[in-house]
Design a protein around this motif. Structure first.
Motif, PDB file in Angstrom:
ATOM      1  N   GLY A  40       0.798  -1.228   0.000  1.00  0.00           N
ATOM      2  CA  GLY A  40       0.000   0.000   0.000  1.00  0.00           C
ATOM      3  C   GLY A  40       0.827   1.273   0.000  1.00  0.00           C
ATOM      4  O   GLY A  40       0.280   2.371   0.086  1.00  0.00           O
ATOM      5  N   GLY A  42       2.449   2.513  -2.427  1.00  0.00           N
ATOM      6  CA  GLY A  42       2.428   3.216  -3.711  1.00  0.00           C
ATOM      7  C   GLY A  42       3.418   2.730  -4.747  1.00  0.00           C
ATOM      8  O   GLY A  42       3.546   3.341  -5.814  1.00  0.00           O
ATOM      9  N   LYS A  43       4.062   1.611  -4.490  1.00  0.00           N
ATOM     10  CA  LYS A  43       5.119   1.146  -5.397  1.00  0.00           C
ATOM     11  C   LYS A  43       4.558   0.762  -6.784  1.00  0.00           C
ATOM     12  O   LYS A  43       5.115   1.149  -7.807  1.00  0.00           O
ATOM     13  CB  LYS A  43       5.863  -0.047  -4.768  1.00  0.00           C
ATOM     14  N   SER A  44       3.477  -0.003  -6.776  1.00  0.00           N
ATOM     15  CA  SER A  44       2.891  -0.414  -8.064  1.00  0.00           C
ATOM     16  C   SER A  44       2.349   0.794  -8.817  1.00  0.00           C
ATOM     17  O   SER A  44       2.501   0.906 -10.035  1.00  0.00           O
ATOM     18  CB  SER A  44       1.743  -1.402  -7.848  1.00  0.00           C
ATOM     19  N   THR A  45       1.719   1.673  -8.086  1.00  0.00           N
ATOM     20  CA  THR A  45       1.188   2.891  -8.713  1.00  0.00           C
ATOM     21  C   THR A  45       2.313   3.666  -9.386  1.00  0.00           C
ATOM     22  O   THR A  45       2.171   4.136 -10.518  1.00  0.00           O
ATOM     23  CB  THR A  45       0.494   3.770  -7.650  1.00  0.00           C
TER      24      THR A  45
HETATM   25  P1  ADP Z   1       1.976  -1.081  -3.252  1.00  0.00           P
HETATM   26  O1  ADP Z   1       2.350  -1.469  -4.648  1.00  0.00           O
HETATM   27  O2  ADP Z   1       3.112  -0.447  -2.503  1.00  0.00           O
HETATM   28  O3  ADP Z   1       1.342  -2.192  -2.478  1.00  0.00           O
HETATM   29  P2  ADP Z   1      -0.198   0.387  -4.500  1.00  0.00           P
HETATM   30  O4  ADP Z   1       0.387   1.342  -5.470  1.00  0.00           O
HETATM   31  O5  ADP Z   1      -0.779  -0.866  -5.019  1.00  0.00           O
HETATM   32  O6  ADP Z   1       0.895   0.088  -3.359  1.00  0.00           O
HETATM   33  O7  ADP Z   1      -1.333   1.129  -3.685  1.00  0.00           O
HETATM   34  C1  ADP Z   1      -1.087   2.363  -3.007  1.00  0.00           C
HETATM   35  C2  ADP Z   1      -2.396   2.834  -2.387  1.00  0.00           C
HETATM   36  O8  ADP Z   1      -3.295   3.188  -3.421  1.00  0.00           O
HETATM   37  C3  ADP Z   1      -3.093   1.777  -1.540  1.00  0.00           C
HETATM   38  O9  ADP Z   1      -3.708   2.433  -0.457  1.00  0.00           O
HETATM   39  C4  ADP Z   1      -4.120   1.203  -2.482  1.00  0.00           C
HETATM   40  O10 ADP Z   1      -5.219   0.708  -1.770  1.00  0.00           O
HETATM   41  C5  ADP Z   1      -4.491   2.423  -3.299  1.00  0.00           C
HETATM   42  N1  ADP Z   1      -4.919   2.078  -4.666  1.00  0.00           N
HETATM   43  C6  ADP Z   1      -4.257   1.356  -5.584  1.00  0.00           C
HETATM   44  N2  ADP Z   1      -4.941   1.274  -6.728  1.00  0.00           N
HETATM   45  C7  ADP Z   1      -6.091   1.977  -6.520  1.00  0.00           C
HETATM   46  C8  ADP Z   1      -7.238   2.294  -7.335  1.00  0.00           C
HETATM   47  N3  ADP Z   1      -7.313   1.875  -8.593  1.00  0.00           N
HETATM   48  N4  ADP Z   1      -8.220   3.042  -6.775  1.00  0.00           N
HETATM   49  C9  ADP Z   1      -8.130   3.481  -5.517  1.00  0.00           C
HETATM   50  N5  ADP Z   1      -7.078   3.237  -4.697  1.00  0.00           N
HETATM   51  C10 ADP Z   1      -6.087   2.486  -5.193  1.00  0.00           C
END
Ligand code: ADP
Ligand code: ADP
Length: 230
Positions: A40, A42-45
């Motif tokens: 959570g 933000g790495k994937s984002t």
């Molecule tokens: P990580 O890759 O570090 O686990 P993510 O980038 O997946 O982190 O997620 C970062 C935050 O954004 C988390 O709180 C996640 O729930 C939220 N998030 C990810 N994708 C979405 C989306 N499509 N809509 C709303 N929130 C999202």
């Protein structure tokens, strides 16, 4: 100059979740940067903003000095390799056909494609004649990840985005893949952003390690030697 520059980049999802804070970060040409931090953070984002599967809500991302918001997203994606956990190989296409996907879209002729597929399979230590004609379910998990890497490298991208690329592989297979990937990276000199939850992997593979915390805040950016010395 930086190969990839994050210039005040932020992402707030429509529901108000701040996934990435106000990020300033330069990734050098040929660098392998590993990204770690809790789920959570933000790495994937962050990765998905680089190939524009997600658009930032603030700041800009420059690749080779160009703001990627000004580029055609499809064009951009073809120049960037993307490897995710469990790969997402097409189950009804052979290994060779999977690797040949983008070359096919680009209209390469059969001969060139065949040569490239064989070269890539060899690069990831699979055998073109043995593994090329197989279907993904006929391979081990580690072999499937190798195919994922090969497919991402098909068009010789200058940037690779890897999201937990070896996460689904058993520990033994994972170690072999890590070693292989480090070698491939050293050979090709691709700039790589690699998300991992495995801190050993981050330290083993990364030229630098970026540590993120909740809210997509970059807490620390250091070489493995520096991290280990603390
Ligand atoms: P990580 O890759 O570090 O686990 P993510 O980038 O997946 O982190 O997620 C970062 C935050 O954004 C988390 O709180 C996640 O729930 C939220 N998030 C990810 N994708 C979405 C989306 N499509 N809509 C709303 N929130 C999202
Ligand atoms: P198509 O999908 O066009 O009918 P194929 O099924 O033969 O073609 O395979 C798709 C692509 O993968 C082709 O470009 C072919 O050259 C390549 N290919 C198929 N099998 C192999 C193999 N064993 N080794 C290397 N390349 C292969």
């Amino acid at each position: 100059r930086a190969h990839i520059r994050f210039d005040g980049v932020g992402k707030e999802y429509p529901d108000g979740t701040v996934a990435v804070g106000n990020l300033d970060l330069d990734v050098a040409q040929h660098e392998l940067l590993t990204l770690v931090g809790p789920s959570g953070s933000g790495k994937s984002t962050l990765l998905r903003m680089v190939n524009r599967l997600v658009e930032p809500t603030s700041g800009r991302i420059l690749v080779d000095g160009e703001d990627i918001a000004d580029l055609d997203a499809v064009q951009l994606r073809r120049g960037i390799g993307y490897v995710i956990q469990d790969v997402g190989l097409f189950p009804h296409r052979t290994v060779a056909q999977n690797i040949a996907t983008v070359p096919g879209l680009l209209g390469w002729d059969r001969h060139r494609t065949r040569e490239r597929v064989a070269e890539l399979l060899t690069l990831v230590r699979l055998e073109p004649d043995v593994h090329g004609p197989r279907y993904p379910h006929e391979l081990s998990g580690g072999q499937r990840q190798r195919v994922g890497v090969a497919r991402a490298l098909a068009t010789n991208p200058s940037v690779m985005l890897m999201d937990e690329p070896f996460g689904a592989v058993d520990p033994e297979g994972r170690r072999a893949l890590q070693t292989e990937f480090r070698r491939i990276h050293d050979d090709l000199g691709t700039t790589v952003l690699m998300v991992t939850h495995d801190i050993d992997e981050a330290v083993l593979l990364g030229d630098r390690v970026a540590v993120f915390s909740q809210g997509g805040k970059l807490e620390q950016l250091a070489t493995p030697a520096h991290l280990l010395a603390r």
